[in-house]
Design a protein around this motif. Structure first.
Motif, PDB file in Angstrom:
ATOM      1  N   GLU A   1      82.036  14.237   6.050  1.00  0.00           N
ATOM      2  CA  GLU A   1      80.714  14.543   5.494  1.00  0.00           C
ATOM      3  C   GLU A   1      79.680  13.496   5.910  1.00  0.00           C
ATOM      4  O   GLU A   1      78.559  13.835   6.295  1.00  0.00           O
ATOM      5  CB  GLU A   1      80.780  14.626   3.970  1.00  0.00           C
ATOM      6  CG  GLU A   1      81.493  15.853   3.458  1.00  0.00           C
ATOM      7  CD  GLU A   1      81.646  15.857   1.943  1.00  0.00           C
ATOM      8  OE1 GLU A   1      81.010  15.033   1.254  1.00  0.00           O
ATOM      9  OE2 GLU A   1      82.429  16.689   1.453  1.00  0.00           O
ATOM     10  N   ILE A   2      80.065  12.229   5.841  1.00  0.00           N
ATOM     11  CA  ILE A   2      79.153  11.148   6.233  1.00  0.00           C
ATOM     12  C   ILE A   2      78.818  11.271   7.713  1.00  0.00           C
ATOM     13  O   ILE A   2      77.652  11.158   8.113  1.00  0.00           O
ATOM     14  CB  ILE A   2      79.764   9.769   5.910  1.00  0.00           C
ATOM     15  CG1 ILE A   2      79.824   9.567   4.395  1.00  0.00           C
ATOM     16  CG2 ILE A   2      78.979   8.644   6.590  1.00  0.00           C
ATOM     17  CD1 ILE A   2      80.639   8.367   3.956  1.00  0.00           C
ATOM     18  N   LEU A   3      79.826  11.516   8.534  1.00  0.00           N
ATOM     19  CA  LEU A   3      79.603  11.651   9.971  1.00  0.00           C
ATOM     20  C   LEU A   3      78.699  12.839  10.277  1.00  0.00           C
ATOM     21  O   LEU A   3      77.802  12.739  11.121  1.00  0.00           O
ATOM     22  CB  LEU A   3      80.934  11.785  10.703  1.00  0.00           C
ATOM     23  CG  LEU A   3      80.865  11.759  12.221  1.00  0.00           C
ATOM     24  CD1 LEU A   3      80.263  10.450  12.711  1.00  0.00           C
ATOM     25  CD2 LEU A   3      82.242  11.958  12.801  1.00  0.00           C
ATOM     26  N   ASP A   4      78.901  13.948   9.581  1.00  0.00           N
ATOM     27  CA  ASP A   4      78.040  15.120   9.774  1.00  0.00           C
ATOM     28  C   ASP A   4      76.583  14.776   9.467  1.00  0.00           C
ATOM     29  O   ASP A   4      75.670  15.182  10.183  1.00  0.00           O
ATOM     30  CB  ASP A   4      78.489  16.285   8.893  1.00  0.00           C
ATOM     31  CG  ASP A   4      79.741  16.967   9.406  1.00  0.00           C
ATOM     32  OD1 ASP A   4      80.095  16.762  10.583  1.00  0.00           O
ATOM     33  OD2 ASP A   4      80.368  17.699   8.613  1.00  0.00           O
ATOM     34  N   LYS A   5      76.365  14.022   8.411  1.00  0.00           N
ATOM     35  CA  LYS A   5      75.000  13.646   8.025  1.00  0.00           C
ATOM     36  C   LYS A   5      74.383  12.662   9.030  1.00  0.00           C
ATOM     37  O   LYS A   5      73.171  12.662   9.236  1.00  0.00           O
ATOM     38  CB  LYS A   5      74.984  13.067   6.624  1.00  0.00           C
ATOM     39  CG  LYS A   5      75.281  14.107   5.554  1.00  0.00           C
ATOM     40  CD  LYS A   5      75.204  13.518   4.179  1.00  0.00           C
ATOM     41  CE  LYS A   5      75.641  14.433   3.092  1.00  0.00           C
ATOM     42  NZ  LYS A   5      75.170  15.775   3.061  1.00  0.00           N
ATOM     43  N   LEU A   6      75.213  11.841   9.642  1.00  0.00           N
ATOM     44  CA  LEU A   6      74.723  10.847  10.605  1.00  0.00           C
ATOM     45  C   LEU A   6      74.629  11.374  12.033  1.00  0.00           C
ATOM     46  O   LEU A   6      74.032  10.724  12.888  1.00  0.00           O
ATOM     47  CB  LEU A   6      75.640   9.622  10.604  1.00  0.00           C
ATOM     48  CG  LEU A   6      75.596   8.733   9.382  1.00  0.00           C
ATOM     49  CD1 LEU A   6      76.660   7.648   9.485  1.00  0.00           C
ATOM     50  CD2 LEU A   6      74.227   8.102   9.233  1.00  0.00           C
ATOM     51  N   ASN A   7      75.205  12.530  12.290  1.00  0.00           N
ATOM     52  CA  ASN A   7      75.321  13.015  13.658  1.00  0.00           C
ATOM     53  C   ASN A   7      73.976  13.096  14.377  1.00  0.00           C
ATOM     54  O   ASN A   7      73.873  12.713  15.546  1.00  0.00           O
ATOM     55  CB  ASN A   7      76.027  14.368  13.702  1.00  0.00           C
ATOM     56  CG  ASN A   7      76.410  14.743  15.112  1.00  0.00           C
ATOM     57  OD1 ASN A   7      77.001  13.946  15.827  1.00  0.00           O
ATOM     58  ND2 ASN A   7      76.068  15.947  15.519  1.00  0.00           N
ATOM     59  N   ASN A   8      72.938  13.544  13.709  1.00  0.00           N
ATOM     60  CA  ASN A   8      71.627  13.639  14.339  1.00  0.00           C
ATOM     61  C   ASN A   8      71.143  12.260  14.802  1.00  0.00           C
ATOM     62  O   ASN A   8      70.611  12.105  15.902  1.00  0.00           O
ATOM     63  CB  ASN A   8      70.619  14.273  13.374  1.00  0.00           C
ATOM     64  CG  ASN A   8      69.327  14.649  14.054  1.00  0.00           C
ATOM     65  OD1 ASN A   8      69.310  14.919  15.249  1.00  0.00           O
ATOM     66  ND2 ASN A   8      68.251  14.676  13.290  1.00  0.00           N
ATOM     67  N   ARG A   9      71.362  11.253  13.980  1.00  0.00           N
ATOM     68  CA  ARG A   9      70.967   9.885  14.355  1.00  0.00           C
ATOM     69  C   ARG A   9      71.836   9.361  15.495  1.00  0.00           C
ATOM     70  O   ARG A   9      71.351   8.666  16.387  1.00  0.00           O
ATOM     71  CB  ARG A   9      71.056   8.954  13.159  1.00  0.00           C
ATOM     72  CG  ARG A   9      69.994   9.248  12.132  1.00  0.00           C
ATOM     73  CD  ARG A   9      70.084   8.323  10.964  1.00  0.00           C
ATOM     74  NE  ARG A   9      69.180   8.787   9.929  1.00  0.00           N
ATOM     75  CZ  ARG A   9      68.573   7.998   9.099  1.00  0.00           C
ATOM     76  NH1 ARG A   9      68.773   6.701   9.133  1.00  0.00           N
ATOM     77  NH2 ARG A   9      67.769   8.488   8.191  1.00  0.00           N
ATOM     78  N   ILE A  10      73.117   9.674  15.447  1.00  0.00           N
ATOM     79  CA  ILE A  10      74.024   9.236  16.510  1.00  0.00           C
ATOM     80  C   ILE A  10      73.560   9.806  17.847  1.00  0.00           C
ATOM     81  O   ILE A  10      73.533   9.097  18.855  1.00  0.00           O
ATOM     82  CB  ILE A  10      75.479   9.646  16.201  1.00  0.00           C
ATOM     83  CG1 ILE A  10      76.013   8.852  15.004  1.00  0.00           C
ATOM     84  CG2 ILE A  10      76.376   9.455  17.418  1.00  0.00           C
ATOM     85  CD1 ILE A  10      77.342   9.353  14.475  1.00  0.00           C
TER      86      ILE A  10
END
Length: 87
Positions: A17-26
């Motif tokens: 879930e955290i990675l999904d939320k950060l994916n755009n920034r990544i």
């Protein structure tokens, strides 16, 4: 995608879930990094390989330590590259 593969492998819903939320920034950081000179992409890849090796060895403590190191090093490289364009 290395990060998504790790998330699936770990089967950790919170991490996913955290990675999904950060994916755009990544994606934005990766796009920025690709256009910067230097060895930062190779260094990031070395970190990925080390994390993967620890996971393959079922050494979760080492994988966690390497992930933390990778994140800290990546953040430092991003800050260094950003300061070059915005001194």
């Amino acid at each position: 995608e290395f990060h998504a593969t790790i998330a699936r492998y770990c089967q950790n819903k919170l991490f996913t879930e955290i990675l999904d939320k950060l994916n755009n920034r990544i994606v934005r950081v990766r796009t920025f990094a690709i256009h910067q000179p230097g060895t930062h992409l190779n260094l990031s890849q070395v970190g990925h390989v080390a994390i993967l090796s620890a996971l393959r060895a079922h050494d979760s403590l080492e994988a966690g330590r390497l992930m933390e190191l990778h994140l800290k090093n990546s953040a430092s490289r991003i800050i260094q590259n950003m300061s070059k364009i915005n001194p």
